[in-house]
Design a protein around this motif. Sequence first.
Motif, PDB file in Angstrom:
ATOM      1  N   THR A  28      -6.015   0.484   2.976  1.00 46.55           N
ATOM      2  CA  THR A  28      -6.933  -0.210   3.323  1.00 46.55           C
ATOM      3  C   THR A  28      -7.628   0.147   4.408  1.00 46.55           C
ATOM      4  O   THR A  28      -6.910   0.532   5.787  1.00 46.55           O
ATOM      5  CB  THR A  28      -6.882  -1.625   3.272  1.00 46.55           C
ATOM      6  N   TYR A  76     -14.073   4.039  -0.749  1.00 47.85           N
ATOM      7  CA  TYR A  76     -13.640   2.446  -0.720  1.00 47.85           C
ATOM      8  C   TYR A  76     -14.554   1.459  -1.503  1.00 47.85           C
ATOM      9  O   TYR A  76     -15.752   1.866  -1.478  1.00 47.85           O
ATOM     10  CB  TYR A  76     -13.407   1.933   0.780  1.00 47.85           C
ATOM     11  N   TYR A  93      -2.716  -3.871  -4.613  1.00 50.57           N
ATOM     12  CA  TYR A  93      -3.299  -2.905  -5.312  1.00 50.57           C
ATOM     13  C   TYR A  93      -2.470  -2.289  -6.810  1.00 50.57           C
ATOM     14  O   TYR A  93      -1.051  -2.237  -6.401  1.00 50.57           O
ATOM     15  CB  TYR A  93      -3.502  -1.716  -4.229  1.00 50.57           C
ATOM     16  N   PRO A  99      -8.986   1.836  -2.954  1.00 53.65           N
ATOM     17  CA  PRO A  99      -8.587   0.835  -1.911  1.00 53.65           C
ATOM     18  C   PRO A  99      -9.769   0.045  -1.110  1.00 53.65           C
ATOM     19  O   PRO A  99     -11.074   0.638  -1.461  1.00 53.65           O
ATOM     20  CB  PRO A  99      -7.682   1.963  -0.571  1.00 53.65           C
ATOM     21  N   LEU A 100      -9.606  -0.906  -0.550  1.00 50.30           N
ATOM     22  CA  LEU A 100     -10.948  -1.868   0.031  1.00 50.30           C
ATOM     23  C   LEU A 100     -11.367  -1.387   1.308  1.00 50.30           C
ATOM     24  O   LEU A 100     -10.362  -0.730   2.182  1.00 50.30           O
ATOM     25  CB  LEU A 100     -10.193  -3.170   0.092  1.00 50.30           C
ATOM     26  N   LEU A 102     -12.148  -3.620   3.938  1.00 43.50           N
ATOM     27  CA  LEU A 102     -12.059  -4.791   4.279  1.00 43.50           C
ATOM     28  C   LEU A 102     -12.860  -5.283   5.656  1.00 43.50           C
ATOM     29  O   LEU A 102     -12.524  -4.927   6.539  1.00 43.50           O
ATOM     30  CB  LEU A 102     -10.458  -5.406   4.441  1.00 43.50           C
ATOM     31  N   LEU A 159      -3.368  -7.503   4.552  1.00 42.82           N
ATOM     32  CA  LEU A 159      -2.698  -6.026   4.267  1.00 42.82           C
ATOM     33  C   LEU A 159      -1.397  -6.330   3.669  1.00 42.82           C
ATOM     34  O   LEU A 159      -0.787  -5.422   2.975  1.00 42.82           O
ATOM     35  CB  LEU A 159      -2.583  -5.226   5.647  1.00 42.82           C
ATOM     36  N   LEU A 162      -1.991  -6.801  -0.009  1.00 40.43           N
ATOM     37  CA  LEU A 162      -2.760  -5.720  -0.696  1.00 40.43           C
ATOM     38  C   LEU A 162      -1.808  -4.560  -0.817  1.00 40.43           C
ATOM     39  O   LEU A 162      -1.780  -3.838  -1.735  1.00 40.43           O
ATOM     40  CB  LEU A 162      -3.970  -5.224   0.158  1.00 40.43           C
ATOM     41  N   GLU A 163      -1.050  -4.317   0.179  1.00 37.38           N
ATOM     42  CA  GLU A 163      -0.380  -3.030   0.397  1.00 37.38           C
ATOM     43  C   GLU A 163       1.295  -3.401   0.158  1.00 37.38           C
ATOM     44  O   GLU A 163       2.104  -2.445   0.401  1.00 37.38           O
ATOM     45  CB  GLU A 163      -0.505  -2.370   1.614  1.00 37.38           C
TER      46      GLU A 163
END
Length: 197
Positions: A28, A76, A93, A99-100, A102, A159, A162-163
Amino acid sequence: MPRPSCPRCQRPLRHCLCALIPELDSRTRVLILQHPSEVDHALNTARLAALGLRNAELRVGEVFEDLPQLLAQPDYRACLLFPGEESVALSAYAPADKPLLLVVPDGTWRKARKLLYLNPVLAALPRVSLGTVAPSRYRLRKAPQEGALSTIEAIAAALDVLEAPQRFDALLRPFDVLIEGQIAAMGQDVFIRNHQR
């Protein structure tokens, strides 16, 4: 005469946090838009977050003329981390996901809303939120609402989601030390009287 401060973390030299600031990689990209009123704040968690993430950038201002260019990154998908009825809770994800980017406004709720108002491109971004979060570790400030976090806590929590399974707890180490230092400086009795209710 001003006390000498660290040019990197901008803390007084004898309270420099640089040894605690990690250098974390993330898929991200994080773009923090900081309201100018936050720059000289004693904690300035946005700066700590930007220093601790290799794929992060901190911009200071009220109107960001180059925002369209900052958001137009082909690798992104840009979105705004901001709660509200139209926001979608973040999720991990999938392997093929782009990916974002953000975008995180930094300031009081009022100042963050002002950033959105002054930057229509920002207000037009799809919004994402954190869903259920652990209580804030920012024990020096009463949260204005349930689930409110400091900027660095919100970024680490986003994070982490997301990750996953990668964790970003290390990002919060300098923040925790900063909070403990503030509590020590005011004295335990003052802290308990003013902040433990």
